[in-house]
Each structure stands twice: as C-alpha cells, then as structure tokens.
Scaffold this motif. Structure first.
Motif, PDB file in Angstrom:
ATOM      1  N   MET A   1      54.440  28.143   7.485  1.00  0.00           N
ATOM      2  CA  MET A   1      53.715  28.833   8.525  1.00  0.00           C
ATOM      3  C   MET A   1      54.398  29.795   9.484  1.00  0.00           C
ATOM      4  O   MET A   1      55.675  29.272   9.477  1.00  0.00           O
ATOM      5  CB  MET A   1      52.851  27.783   9.425  1.00  0.00           C
ATOM      6  N   LYS A   2      53.819  30.512   9.755  1.00  0.00           N
ATOM      7  CA  LYS A   2      54.580  31.550  10.687  1.00  0.00           C
ATOM      8  C   LYS A   2      54.841  31.004  12.134  1.00  0.00           C
ATOM      9  O   LYS A   2      53.741  30.411  12.780  1.00  0.00           O
ATOM     10  CB  LYS A   2      53.704  32.901  10.768  1.00  0.00           C
ATOM     11  N   ILE A   3      55.995  30.940  12.722  1.00  0.00           N
ATOM     12  CA  ILE A   3      56.261  30.437  13.906  1.00  0.00           C
ATOM     13  C   ILE A   3      57.129  31.260  14.858  1.00  0.00           C
ATOM     14  O   ILE A   3      57.595  32.073  14.351  1.00  0.00           O
ATOM     15  CB  ILE A   3      56.677  28.974  13.671  1.00  0.00           C
ATOM     16  N   PRO A   4      56.982  31.023  15.999  1.00  0.00           N
ATOM     17  CA  PRO A   4      57.722  31.675  17.157  1.00  0.00           C
ATOM     18  C   PRO A   4      58.992  31.116  16.794  1.00  0.00           C
ATOM     19  O   PRO A   4      59.310  29.992  16.912  1.00  0.00           O
ATOM     20  CB  PRO A   4      57.181  31.489  18.496  1.00  0.00           C
ATOM     21  N   SER A   5      60.176  32.163  16.939  1.00  0.00           N
ATOM     22  CA  SER A   5      61.454  31.504  16.506  1.00  0.00           C
ATOM     23  C   SER A   5      62.281  31.581  17.696  1.00  0.00           C
ATOM     24  O   SER A   5      63.613  32.106  17.405  1.00  0.00           O
ATOM     25  CB  SER A   5      62.019  32.409  15.228  1.00  0.00           C
ATOM     26  N   GLU A   6      61.983  31.215  18.809  1.00  0.00           N
ATOM     27  CA  GLU A   6      63.067  30.897  19.768  1.00  0.00           C
ATOM     28  C   GLU A   6      63.719  29.638  19.669  1.00  0.00           C
ATOM     29  O   GLU A   6      63.395  28.603  19.650  1.00  0.00           O
ATOM     30  CB  GLU A   6      62.132  30.789  21.151  1.00  0.00           C
ATOM     31  N   LEU A   7      65.238  29.981  19.288  1.00  0.00           N
ATOM     32  CA  LEU A   7      65.852  28.877  18.948  1.00  0.00           C
ATOM     33  C   LEU A   7      66.387  27.872  19.700  1.00  0.00           C
ATOM     34  O   LEU A   7      66.678  26.691  19.430  1.00  0.00           O
ATOM     35  CB  LEU A   7      67.041  29.275  17.838  1.00  0.00           C
ATOM     36  N   ARG A   8      66.138  28.237  21.108  1.00  0.00           N
ATOM     37  CA  ARG A   8      66.316  27.331  22.038  1.00  0.00           C
ATOM     38  C   ARG A   8      65.341  26.337  21.915  1.00  0.00           C
ATOM     39  O   ARG A   8      65.649  25.079  22.559  1.00  0.00           O
ATOM     40  CB  ARG A   8      66.218  28.075  23.343  1.00  0.00           C
ATOM     41  N   TYR A   9      64.149  26.374  21.373  1.00  0.00           N
ATOM     42  CA  TYR A   9      62.913  25.690  21.781  1.00  0.00           C
ATOM     43  C   TYR A   9      62.489  25.176  20.475  1.00  0.00           C
ATOM     44  O   TYR A   9      61.659  24.127  20.332  1.00  0.00           O
ATOM     45  CB  TYR A   9      61.822  26.437  22.449  1.00  0.00           C
ATOM     46  N   VAL A  10      62.709  25.645  19.287  1.00  0.00           N
ATOM     47  CA  VAL A  10      61.957  25.374  17.998  1.00  0.00           C
ATOM     48  C   VAL A  10      63.221  24.396  17.228  1.00  0.00           C
ATOM     49  O   VAL A  10      64.340  24.952  17.134  1.00  0.00           O
ATOM     50  CB  VAL A  10      61.843  26.365  17.212  1.00  0.00           C
ATOM     51  N   GLN A  11      62.993  23.229  16.639  1.00  0.00           N
ATOM     52  CA  GLN A  11      63.661  22.376  16.046  1.00  0.00           C
ATOM     53  C   GLN A  11      63.909  22.920  14.611  1.00  0.00           C
ATOM     54  O   GLN A  11      63.188  23.551  14.072  1.00  0.00           O
ATOM     55  CB  GLN A  11      63.211  20.928  15.967  1.00  0.00           C
ATOM     56  N   ALA A  12      65.184  22.515  13.915  1.00  0.00           N
ATOM     57  CA  ALA A  12      65.196  22.593  12.572  1.00  0.00           C
ATOM     58  C   ALA A  12      64.666  21.622  11.718  1.00  0.00           C
ATOM     59  O   ALA A  12      64.105  20.744  12.249  1.00  0.00           O
ATOM     60  CB  ALA A  12      66.956  22.900  12.164  1.00  0.00           C
ATOM     61  N   VAL A  13      64.469  22.173  10.329  1.00  0.00           N
ATOM     62  CA  VAL A  13      63.800  21.281   9.419  1.00  0.00           C
ATOM     63  C   VAL A  13      64.967  20.065   9.169  1.00  0.00           C
ATOM     64  O   VAL A  13      66.262  20.325   9.276  1.00  0.00           O
ATOM     65  CB  VAL A  13      63.834  21.712   7.989  1.00  0.00           C
ATOM     66  N   LYS A  14      64.445  18.939   9.244  1.00  0.00           N
ATOM     67  CA  LYS A  14      65.358  17.716   9.211  1.00  0.00           C
ATOM     68  C   LYS A  14      66.193  17.835   7.667  1.00  0.00           C
ATOM     69  O   LYS A  14      65.819  18.096   6.851  1.00  0.00           O
ATOM     70  CB  LYS A  14      64.479  16.492   9.141  1.00  0.00           C
ATOM     71  N   SER A  15      67.663  17.618   7.967  1.00  0.00           N
ATOM     72  CA  SER A  15      68.256  17.730   6.835  1.00  0.00           C
ATOM     73  C   SER A  15      68.194  16.426   6.016  1.00  0.00           C
ATOM     74  O   SER A  15      68.199  15.131   6.596  1.00  0.00           O
ATOM     75  CB  SER A  15      69.838  17.618   7.222  1.00  0.00           C
ATOM     76  N   GLY A  16      68.133  16.548   4.727  1.00  0.00           N
ATOM     77  CA  GLY A  16      67.850  15.189   3.997  1.00  0.00           C
ATOM     78  C   GLY A  16      69.014  14.879   3.383  1.00  0.00           C
ATOM     79  O   GLY A  16      70.183  15.451   3.211  1.00  0.00           O
TER      80      GLY A  16
END
Length: 386
Positions: free
Chosen positions: A199-214
C-alpha cells in the motif's frame, strides 16, 4: 480553508490476545476475554488522535460507528462523520473492509487505521482496487503481530505523520509491504510469514517502521557465545529467576539450556529448569511478586525494526517492566541479547520501546548494555519514539 479529510478505522479487538499469551485475536476473542484480556486498540488510537487536537477545527474525521472509530474521535471533540454502521457489536474483518470502501468513496486524504497485520490485509484488499491505489494509508500499531511496513513506530508517531500532512508539510509517499503470518501455526511456535500486498504510505522514516526481518540467525557461533554468557550468569545466581522473552535469539539460548521454548511467548527459568512456559501477563506478575529473589528479563530485539518492547511480547506489560525496574539493580535487570550484525542492520537507528505507557518509555530511554557475545557487550541507545 479546505478541511483535511481523515479516514479513520479501528479494529476494536486487535491485539486482544497478546497479554493472555494467545498470540493473536483470530477466532480467539471470547477466549481472550474469558482470560481477562482488555481491548487496547481504542486506547492506542486515542494516543494518535491526541497529537491532532490543535488542528481539530481543520479536520473532518470520516469513520465507522461505535468502537470502530466514532467513539474515540467524538470523545476527543473532533468533527465526525459516521459513514459506516457496524451491524454486530463484535466486529470482524468484513467490517474493516466495508468501512474502508465507504471511506474511499468519500474521497478521504488518507486512511488511518488501528490494528495488526490482519487489519492491514483487510485494508489492502480494498485499497488494492485500481481506482484507489493512489490513496495513502497509515497504521497505528495495535495488534499482536506487526510485521508489515505500513505502520508508524508508535501511535503518537502516527499522529505526527498526519500532523505533517494537515500542516501542508512535504511528505514523501512510498510503498510499504503488507505481511501476515498463519496464527494457527504461530500459536505452535512456527513463524510462516509472507508478503500479501503493498500500500502507499507516507515515508517519514523517523516515524514509520521497517518490515520485520525474517529468518533465524545464521551465525551459530556468535549465538553460542551469547548463550554461554547468559548461562554463566544463571550458574552464578541460582537464586534468580529469568524471564525469557520471544524471538529466535532467546530461542537459541533455551536450546543451549536443553529446555522447551515458546518461540513466540514468554517462559520462566530458574536454576536452569523451566518453571512455567507460555506464561500470561497476570501469571507473570504473580511469579515476580511471589519470588523472593531477583527476576530478570532476557529479551532480544525485532530485527529490522529495533523494538524491544511492544511488538510480540505484550505479556511484558508496563506493570511487569516496572516491577523489574523496581528491584535492586534497576535497568541492569533487563538483559538484551543481539548479535552485532543485527544491531548494524538498524543503520544507527535506536532501539525502541513502545509499551503504551509514555512515561515508562521515557524512563527506559538512554543507553542500554547489549550482550553481543561471551564477555562481550556494547552500549546502544534505546529511545522513546515520538
């Protein structure tokens, strides 16, 4: 001035099984309630909307009835338009999807939703329609499983991202992966995750988490050194009980001890013996208060995200953490295990604590000692995300 049109959905039962060790809510709501679980999604959604209170005259919140958003937004004094009526008191995934469809039909500027990976999938099932792919979404973390890269790092961070949009700040858009796992296998300690959508998301990296590493740590020698350090600590302090959190690194420790492990739960070990497995929050608190010696937490971080509290270990509630901190030794009673490679993968971002208790998260902030090998430790910052 044109009002900002905020689409808002809460999955009221998201995360309800976490504190009672059910690893999720799919098909387990009544069981979780019977065990004493208390819904948290509306509380976490409130934390996000509170950030927007200074702008409420410029925001119209389009939402679903009752606990799916109406009550939360109305109680805070926002201008609210209810565009979807839930037919049953106990809502389900169909309600989330129908609410999302109704929001998109209203032409909202963004959909802000509170839930877990299952809720993200429900929203994605609707937004993936060609007519709506341009509409951004953002998740407020409220579920047991939050592997997807469409969530803010905390509820308050979600509010800050919307604040940037309301105040016309430049916010870059990108795509975030929607991930989910099989809860049936999850409860058996088997993680089977896959990418379902984006999905399209706002990409403010201070506030958005990464996909969990598997995946499982591949460097067994490093993990053996880490486990040896903890086992030596156990040998030196037989009177202590060790609360073993979830994750593959702690699972390796339990394997080295020759003990059965709850990969996605919390176990209690004393004198290298498994005392209780897959413990609930209430039982864990009782075990700490009943034990005459020290109780120490042994936890690891979520790879790729850096969370040490608030993701997949809701049994470690604020009162559990406070009980640990109140003992002799304070913060030293929190033993964090991680390979240096896992820390390096964070790209200098701090570890994160999202307990749901802002005061506690701030108390935990600062440099923490991380066990990275045998007699090998590093200092690494832990932050209270804003």
């Amino acid at each position: 001035m044109k009002c900002f049109k905020l689409g808002f959905i809460i999955n009221p039962i998201a995360g309800i099984g976490g504190s009672v060790a059910l690893k999720g809510s799919d098909g387990m709501v009544m069981h979780a309630l019977a065990l004493g679980a208390k819904p948290q999604a509306n509380i976490r959604a409130t934390l996000a909307l509170e950030v927007l209170l200074p702008y409420k005259d410029n925001i119209v919140i389009y939402t679903a009835s009752g606990l799916m958003g109406e009550q939360c937004a109305t109680d805070l004094g926002f201008n609210v338009e209810v565009i979807y009526q839930a037919t049953n008191e106990q809502t389900d995934s169909q309600d989330s999807q129908l609410a999302a469809q109704a929001l998109l039909a209203q032409g909202v500027d963004i959909i802000l939703f509170a839930g877990g990976d299952g809720t993200a999938r429900d929203i994605a099932n609707v937004v993936a329609n060609d007519d709506y792919q341009a509409v951004p979404v953002l998740g407020i973390p409220a579920g047991c499983k939050i592997h997807s890269g469409v969530y803010a790092i905390t509820p308050k961070a979600a509010g800050r991202i919307i604040e940037l949009m309301v105040t016309k700040e430049l916010v870059t858009l990108t795509t975030g992966d929607v991930m989910d796992i099989d809860e049936r296998l999850f409860r058996q300690g088997i993680v089977k995750a896959k990418r379902y959508s984006e999905m399209k998301i706002p990409s403010e990296l201070r506030y958005v988490q990464a996909v969990k590493s598997g995946g499982i740590e591949s460097d067994d020698l490093v993990l053996q050194d880490i486990a040896a350090n903890v086992i030596e600590e156990m040998n030196d302090h037989g009177e202590r009980q060790f609360i073993i959190g979830s994750g593959s690194t702690t699972a390796f420790l339990m394997s080295e001890l020759g003990l059965a492990n709850t990969l996605l739960g919390v176990d209690i070990v004393r004198e290298q013996t498994l005392i209780t497995s897959d413990v609930t929050e209430a039982a864990l608190y009782q075990a700490i208060t009943d034990h005459s010696g020290l109780s120490q937490l042994v936890i690891t971080l979520i790879g790729g995200q850096g969370h040490v509290f608030g993701r997949g270990n809701q049994q470690l509630s604020p009162r559990i953490i406070r009980a640990i901190l109140a003992q002799s030794g304070g913060r030293d009673n929190i033993i964090i295990l991680a390979t240096k490679a896992k820390l390096a993968a964070l790209g200098n971002k701090p570890l994160l604590s999202d307990t749901g208790d802002i005061e506690l998260d701030q108390q935990l902030s600062g440099f923490m000692t991380i066990t990275t090998g045998y007699k090998d430790q590093v200092l690494y910052p832990l932050a209270s995300p804003q």
